[in-house]
Scaffold this motif. Structure first.
Motif, mmCIF file in Angstrom:
data_model
loop_
_atom_site.group_PDB
_atom_site.id
_atom_site.type_symbol
_atom_site.label_atom_id
_atom_site.label_comp_id
_atom_site.label_asym_id
_atom_site.label_seq_id
_atom_site.Cartn_x
_atom_site.Cartn_y
_atom_site.Cartn_z
ATOM 1 N N ILE A 1 61.227 -32.354 -1.583
ATOM 2 C CA ILE A 1 62.178 -32.882 -2.540
ATOM 3 C C ILE A 1 63.160 -33.466 -1.461
ATOM 4 C CG2 ILE A 1 63.813 -32.841 -4.283
ATOM 5 C CD1 ILE A 1 62.057 -30.940 -5.733
ATOM 6 N N LEU A 2 64.008 -32.735 -0.787
ATOM 7 C CA LEU A 2 65.080 -32.877 0.122
ATOM 8 C C LEU A 2 64.473 -33.332 1.371
ATOM 9 C CD1 LEU A 2 68.136 -32.887 0.695
ATOM 10 C CD2 LEU A 2 67.741 -30.423 1.550
ATOM 11 N N ARG A 3 64.873 -34.492 1.914
ATOM 12 C CA ARG A 3 64.241 -35.081 2.901
ATOM 13 C C ARG A 3 65.454 -35.661 4.103
ATOM 14 N NH1 ARG A 3 61.949 -37.811 -1.344
ATOM 15 N NH2 ARG A 3 59.939 -36.885 -1.878
ATOM 16 N N ILE A 4 66.615 -35.628 3.819
ATOM 17 C CA ILE A 4 67.701 -36.181 4.615
ATOM 18 C C ILE A 4 68.853 -35.358 4.384
ATOM 19 C CG2 ILE A 4 68.342 -38.033 3.262
ATOM 20 C CD1 ILE A 4 68.860 -39.428 6.121
ATOM 21 N N ALA A 5 69.719 -34.987 5.069
ATOM 22 C CA ALA A 5 70.959 -34.118 4.801
ATOM 23 C C ALA A 5 72.073 -34.413 5.832
ATOM 24 C CB ALA A 5 70.780 -32.614 4.792
ATOM 25 N N LEU A 6 73.542 -34.202 5.475
ATOM 26 C CA LEU A 6 74.212 -34.211 6.563
ATOM 27 C C LEU A 6 74.536 -32.728 7.360
ATOM 28 C CD1 LEU A 6 77.048 -36.247 4.390
ATOM 29 C CD2 LEU A 6 75.939 -36.861 6.613
ATOM 30 N N VAL A 7 73.700 -33.001 8.426
ATOM 31 C CA VAL A 7 73.896 -31.705 9.277
ATOM 32 C C VAL A 7 73.938 -31.954 10.674
ATOM 33 C CG1 VAL A 7 72.408 -29.637 9.880
ATOM 34 C CG2 VAL A 7 72.381 -30.345 7.518
ATOM 35 N N TYR B 1 72.137 -25.268 13.903
ATOM 36 C CA TYR B 1 71.365 -25.736 12.366
ATOM 37 C C TYR B 1 69.973 -26.286 12.997
ATOM 38 C CZ TYR B 1 74.901 -24.973 8.894
ATOM 39 O OH TYR B 1 75.800 -24.573 7.982
ATOM 40 N N GLY B 2 70.211 -26.974 14.376
ATOM 41 C CA GLY B 2 68.849 -27.533 14.690
ATOM 42 C C GLY B 2 67.740 -26.417 14.982
ATOM 43 N N GLN B 3 68.216 -25.291 15.540
ATOM 44 C CA GLN B 3 67.249 -24.333 15.623
ATOM 45 C C GLN B 3 66.897 -23.732 14.281
ATOM 46 O OE1 GLN B 3 69.765 -21.909 17.965
ATOM 47 N NE2 GLN B 3 68.446 -22.371 19.816
ATOM 48 N N PHE B 4 67.399 -23.693 13.421
ATOM 49 C CA PHE B 4 67.461 -23.153 11.997
ATOM 50 C C PHE B 4 66.405 -24.045 11.332
ATOM 51 C CE2 PHE B 4 68.475 -23.514 7.593
ATOM 52 C CZ PHE B 4 68.266 -22.174 7.182
ATOM 53 N N ARG B 5 66.649 -25.358 11.502
ATOM 54 C CA ARG B 5 65.649 -26.324 10.851
ATOM 55 C C ARG B 5 64.285 -26.118 11.405
ATOM 56 N NH1 ARG B 5 66.283 -32.366 12.579
ATOM 57 N NH2 ARG B 5 65.697 -31.286 14.582
ATOM 58 N N ASP B 6 64.232 -26.019 12.930
ATOM 59 C CA ASP B 6 62.872 -26.155 13.666
ATOM 60 C C ASP B 6 62.043 -24.623 13.435
ATOM 61 O OD1 ASP B 6 63.703 -28.534 14.482
ATOM 62 O OD2 ASP B 6 64.371 -27.844 16.534
ATOM 63 N N LYS B 7 62.845 -23.822 13.313
ATOM 64 C CA LYS B 7 62.345 -22.361 13.154
ATOM 65 C C LYS B 7 61.571 -22.536 11.720
ATOM 66 C CE LYS B 7 65.054 -19.826 16.185
ATOM 67 N NZ LYS B 7 63.929 -19.432 17.304
ATOM 68 N N THR B 8 62.431 -22.888 10.695
ATOM 69 C CA THR B 8 61.872 -22.879 9.374
ATOM 70 C C THR B 8 60.692 -23.701 9.159
ATOM 71 O OG1 THR B 8 63.685 -24.412 8.500
ATOM 72 C CG2 THR B 8 64.111 -21.860 8.400
ATOM 73 N N GLN B 9 60.577 -24.866 9.803
ATOM 74 C CA GLN B 9 59.890 -25.817 9.671
ATOM 75 C C GLN B 9 58.479 -25.383 10.249
ATOM 76 O OE1 GLN B 9 61.489 -29.895 10.781
ATOM 77 N NE2 GLN B 9 61.552 -30.291 8.435
ATOM 78 N N LEU C 1 62.644 -32.636 7.254
ATOM 79 C CA LEU C 1 64.273 -32.981 7.060
ATOM 80 C C LEU C 1 64.518 -33.736 8.204
ATOM 81 C CD1 LEU C 1 66.732 -32.205 5.427
ATOM 82 C CD2 LEU C 1 67.102 -30.431 6.754
ATOM 83 N N HIS C 2 65.338 -34.893 7.993
ATOM 84 C CA HIS C 2 66.152 -35.352 9.071
ATOM 85 C C HIS C 2 67.518 -35.193 8.934
ATOM 86 C CE1 HIS C 2 62.523 -37.547 10.353
ATOM 87 N NE2 HIS C 2 62.542 -38.366 9.147
ATOM 88 N N LEU D 1 73.364 -44.692 2.181
ATOM 89 C CA LEU D 1 72.253 -45.775 2.330
ATOM 90 C C LEU D 1 70.936 -45.003 2.645
ATOM 91 C CD1 LEU D 1 71.528 -48.641 2.578
ATOM 92 C CD2 LEU D 1 71.971 -48.531 5.062
ATOM 93 N N ALA D 2 71.069 -44.093 3.593
ATOM 94 C CA ALA D 2 69.718 -43.316 4.120
ATOM 95 C C ALA D 2 69.272 -42.393 2.658
ATOM 96 C CB ALA D 2 70.154 -42.309 5.277
ATOM 97 N N ALA D 3 70.175 -41.897 1.965
ATOM 98 C CA ALA D 3 69.556 -41.319 0.903
ATOM 99 C C ALA D 3 68.822 -42.031 -0.348
ATOM 100 C CB ALA D 3 70.840 -40.505 0.345
#
Length: 514
Positions: free
Chosen positions: A280-286, A335-343, A360-361, A371-373
């Protein structure tokens, strides 16, 4: 009968000899906990009951959805967090005694009789009750996070046997500075806690809420602001109470106790992981380079219990000791490591009810996010809602995305910024503990293996939040669905890229044909 009593006495003496210092401290103690029905509160209660011979735990509980306060505790027998405890100690929860109350009420809603019992019996207080909603109306956040702290301090001063008072704050209570030391920051507040609470007594709730921007100053939300005020209450009003402040960072799933990966809420970054897992979630402010300050809930429970032990041993501390609890400097996580590890682990524990391939982008430009959302969320959401209407079902995706976008904006001050935390008191506490206590009450963030941890955390999220069984068949089904959506995702990418290339080619041909 006499022989039986002797055997019992010998057994008790042997148990005392094998007790650690912290276990010995809690033996036959009476503890009062606020926030005991929350994520951290239940973990603290479970750990106390499982590892110590605590006499009694009084827990401040309010009635909820027509349930009696005792009924709320009885329901704990069905929760995974208490499963291991009840296997070894089936009657353990009988030591938990509910105290009717509510942090929103005058005098915490505690009756005169109950106040008398608490004043006469309690030796340890762990104050963890709080509202953690970032957009809570200011008058509500002040009542729960600030005024309730003052009322509990006043009650603690009547406790004739009090040995330790642990106030659970947050590592982000002073987030307006980049380097957060283990000290008080009264100068960051626009007004003292005393003045703000005086205003709440004199003004209406609406007027207080209208003053939110002026009172908050640089604080990003009512949660961090009112938690900072709560610390100011401790500084100004605790007096000679044996008190300390515990500041945990973002609390997420357990590492090992009582079961690996246990979690029961969707607060903070777990909501992001949950949304991504379902596609559901594909883009976020991170900001992928920002430090992600997350800590396991069982580690937090262990710190809370250890700080009470340490505070009682010190007897007095002026000003009160403060314990920041965040990842160690030598074992930080971005946060990048968090995203990559979970993915990277996500395929292994994929949920079978996902609606698209999980990805997740991340972006940091706030003005560009809507606009991206629109393309990543709103357009697919509209298509899904249209499909739901066609089959006669109620559309819901656009409403879900409205909530998601609101939460992303609320989280932005924390997902796009880094802090440095002073951890000297935490490290000193760890060094003061015996090797046996360090094993039972583990909270060494330096030794935490993030890869192994997130494997346990994602497995736990799948089981406890997504409600999907941990059976091999269920996991295999999730992996099968993941692979199917992966192929669809890649196919759609090829189609979109090909279509875009064709459009560009047509435009170029027309331009050069002139």
């Amino acid at each position: 009968m006499g022989l039986g009593n002797c055997q019992i006495k010998v057994k008790m003496e042997m148990e005392r000899e094998t007790e650690t210092e912290i276990q010995r401290f809690y033996r036959n103690k009476t503890v009062f906990i606020t926030g005991g029905t929350g994520f951290l509160g239940k973990t603290i209660i479970e750990k106390l009951l499982r590892t110590t011979d605590v006499k009694r735990i009084y827990s401040l509980i309010r009635k909820k959805r027509g349930q009696d306060i005792q009924e709320r505790i009885d329901l704990w027998e069905k929760e995974a967090v208490f499963e291991v405890l009840l296997q070894s100690k089936p009657d353990a929860l009988r030591r938990v005694v509910p105290i009717a109350g509510d942090c929103l009420d005058p005098d915490l809603g505690i009756s005169v009789t109950s106040r008398g019992i608490l004043a006469a019996e309690v030796q340890i207080v762990i104050h963890g009750a709080a509202t953690v909603r970032f957009n809570e109306p200011l008058h509500v956040a002040l009542a729960i996070n600030t005024r309730a702290t003052r009322l509990l301090v006043q009650l603690a001063k009547q406790m004739v046997k009090l040995e330790a008072f642990v106030h659970v704050s947050t590592a982000f209570s002073n987030c307006v500075v980049d380097h957060i030391e283990e000290q008080f920051y009264p100068d960051l507040l626009t007004s003292s806690s005393e003045k703000v609470l005086e205003m709440t007594d004199q003004l209406s709730d609406q007027l207080i809420d209208n003053m939110t921007a002026d009172l908050l100053g640089s604080f990003p939300n009512t949660y961090t602001y009112t938690k900072a005020l709560g610390e100011d209450v401790i500084l100004r009003e605790a007096g000679d109470l044996p008190v300390c402040i515990f500041r945990p960072a973002i609390i997420i799933a357990s590492s090992r106790d009582p079961v690996p990966g246990w979690i029961d809420n969707l607060y903070g970054p777990i909501a992001l992981v949950y949304g991504v897992a379902y596609g559901i979630l594909r883009i976020a402010l991170v900001d992928v380079n920002a430090q992600h300050s997350v800590v396991p809930v069982d580690y937090c429970a262990n710190v809370a219990l250890a700080t009470a032990w340490k505070t009682a041993a010190a007897r007095t501390s002026s000003p009160p000791a403060i314990y920041n609890f965040a990842p160690s400097e030598q074992n930080l996580l971005t946060y990048g490591q968090f995203r990559d590890k979970t993915q990277s682990i996500g395929e292994k524990y994929a949920v079978s009810k996902m609606i698209w391939y999980p990805f997740l982008h991340c972006m940091t430009t706030a003005w560009l996010f809507p606009l991206a959302a629109f393309f990543y969320h709103t357009v697919p959401g509209f298509a899904l809602d249209l499909a739901l209407r066609i089959v006669g079902r109620k559309p819901r995706m656009l409403k879900i995305y409205q909530k998601i976008h609101t939460n992303i904006m609320l989280l932005r001050p924390f997902t796009c910024r880094s802090w440095k935390f002073d951890l000297k008191n935490r490290d000193h506490l760890w060094q003061c503990m015996s090797p046996q206590d360090q094993d039972i009450y583990q909270f060494d963030m330096l030794a935490l293996d993030w890869d192994s941890y997130f494997t346990r955390a994602l497995r736990g999220m799948r089981m406890y939040l997504c409600k999907e069984p941990s059976s091999p068949a269920s996991i295999a089904e999730g992996q099968r669905v993941w692979r199917r959506f992966y192929l669809l995702h890649r196919t759609l990418q090829v189609i979109l890229i090909g279509s875009a290339a064709a459009v560009i080619w047509q435009l170029l041909n027309r331009i050069f044909s002139f």
